[in-house]
Design an enzyme around this catalytic site. Structure first.
Site, short mmCIF file in Angstrom:
data_model
loop_
_atom_site.label_atom_id
_atom_site.label_comp_id
_atom_site.label_asym_id
_atom_site.label_seq_id
_atom_site.Cartn_x
_atom_site.Cartn_y
_atom_site.Cartn_z
N ASP A 97 47.55 20.12 -2.45
CA ASP A 97 47.78 20.20 -3.89
C ASP A 97 48.96 19.33 -4.33
O ASP A 97 49.85 19.03 -3.53
CB ASP A 97 47.98 21.65 -4.35
CG ASP A 97 49.11 22.37 -3.61
OD1 ASP A 97 49.25 22.17 -2.39
OD2 ASP A 97 49.87 23.10 -4.28
N GLU A 162 50.40 25.02 -2.17
CA GLU A 162 51.80 25.05 -1.74
C GLU A 162 52.74 25.05 -2.95
O GLU A 162 53.79 25.67 -2.93
CB GLU A 162 52.11 23.84 -0.85
CG GLU A 162 53.43 23.97 -0.09
CD GLU A 162 54.64 23.55 -0.91
OE1 GLU A 162 55.74 24.08 -0.65
OE2 GLU A 162 54.51 22.72 -1.81
ZN LIG Z 1 55.36 19.47 -1.04
#
Ligand SMILES: [Zn+2]
Length: 409
Positions: A97, A162
């Site tokens: 991401d 994340e």
């Molecule tokens: Zn990162």
């Protein structure tokens, strides 16, 4: 030629392919639904195609359900590449991401149409975290091309979510699989510095507090008829500064080496000068060394608010805005640290140091689950900024660091 030299040379030969793949990955903006994106499903499809095309066989996709993502899930990919010995696995974990581009006017070009300029690739996600994602994929491609086996199994983890808390990412994988073993080496190339000599192994605990002080509003000309909440809160702010003396331990792993207790945000009170404010709100950001328990700090703070209440006849309400106890640190002598040090010495000619930071890397989730993990990458620290870039040489260099570790005994 040594095996390491063969692999390093092969990695260099992938330079153009890696640049091309950076550009392709940037064109698939994998933003979290929490940031208004679609999630990582399309990026994962692209990566799975790459993995299959390049002969990787042991691939697992762990889907974390997410009804806010059009696909209905957030993908996490685990790949195992067999080495000479399977008694442990050397993991490289990166995330798919990316954060939103932010103010587009601040970009020199389209953040999702990556471009190359003076040895750098520009685009959202190129450094955070594609630089080392590609390093981890192409280093294994180099081992395959040279017909050389790593000394131990290598695991590649490409995870989701994340940037918005990891609940559908590595935390989900940790909760729902037994992929990791305590003897494994876990490298998370998602934090680093320009020199590539910082190995992050520890974090401070984080405590954000809201202080609401209640007095009694009155006219500015008759303060005796009210209770000045701002004056009481100001006294409290100076009291809180004593926390530096009370919790004065130093740990050289960290920079700064001490705990920090800083008043930060202040909410407006009254709009005019001639009113005694009856309510005052301020906040404090504390970063506490793992040597102390957060509760010990809270205990001292309560004594200070009580003292303020008694002295000024106010009421102080304390609220936790955020509280995150530090994970147990990865020991500075851990295998993952010494392996990284050796490899960094060889590739970048620098003596890397294990260090602690103020808080907030994804490696903490591994540590909380009982695994030793180290964060390391050679970064120019452009993550989350406009005109994010990655040095192409860092992408190749980090791949060589991984190669060196895969060849260590
Ligand atoms: Zn990162």
């Amino acid at each position: 030629m040594t095996n390491f030299n063969k692999i390093a040379k092969r990695i260099d030969s992938f330079r153009d392919q890696m640049i091309e793949m950076q550009i392709q990955l940037c064109a698939i903006p994998a933003m979290s639904p929490l940031s208004g994106g679609e999630g990582e499903a399309k990026k994962a499809e692209f990566l799975l195609k790459f993995l299959k095309k390049n002969g990787f066989k042991n691939i697992k996709v762990i889907k974390a359900p997410d009804l806010d993502a059009p696909a209905g899930y957030r993908p996490n990919i685990l790949v195992i590449h067999e080495g000479k010995n399977s008694s442990k696995t050397i993991w490289i974990m990166t995330h798919m991401d990316v954060v939103p581009p932010g103010e587009l006017a601040l970009w020199k070009g389209d953040p999702f149409k990556a471009w190359v300029e003076e040895g750098k690739i520009y685009g959202r996600g190129v450094e955070d975290n594609q630089q080392d994602m590609l390093a981890s994929l192409f280093v294994l491609k180099a081992f395959q091309a040279e017909g050389i086996k790593p000394n131990f199994d290598v695991g590649i983890a490409l995870v989701a979510d994340e940037e918005t808390g990891s609940k559908k990412g590595i935390q989900y994988v940790l909760n729902h699989t037994k992929a990791f073993r305590t003897q494994d080496l876990i490298i998370v190339p998602d934090a680093g510095n320009r020199e590539g000599d910082m190995i992050e192994v520890a974090e401070k605990s984080l405590l954000w507090l809201k202080f609401k002080t209640l007095g009694k509003q009155a006219h500015g000309s008759t303060p005796e008829k009210g209770i000045n909440s701002f004056k009481a809160a100001s006294f409290l702010v100076t009291e809180l500064d004593n926390l530096y003396q009370i919790f004065s331990k130093k740990n050289p792993l960290f920079d700064p080496p001490n705990s920090t207790f800083e008043p930060t945000k202040k909410e407006p009170n009254v709009p005019n000068i001639n009113t005694i404010p009856g309510e005052d709100i301020f906040y404090m950001d504390s970063r506490i060394l793992p040597e102390y328990k957060i509760e010990e700090v809270e205990e001292e703070i309560k004594k200070m608010t009580k003292k303020t209440e008694e002295k000024f006849k106010v009421k102080v309400n304390l609220e936790e805005a955020q509280k995150a106890p530090a994970a147990p640190p990865t020991p500075a002598k851990a295998l993952v640290v010494s392996a990284l040090k050796k490899a960094i010495r060889e590739v970048y000619k620098r003596d890397a140091k294990p260090m602690g930071i103020g808080g907030g890397t994804v490696a903490a989730l591994f540590r909380q689950s009982g695994f030793e993990a180290a964060c390391w990458a050679k970064f120019d620290e452009t993550a989350h900024q406009p005109n994010e870039y990655c040095f192409i040489d860092n992408m190749l260099g980090d791949a060589k660091v991984f190669a060196h570790i895969f060849l260590q005994d």
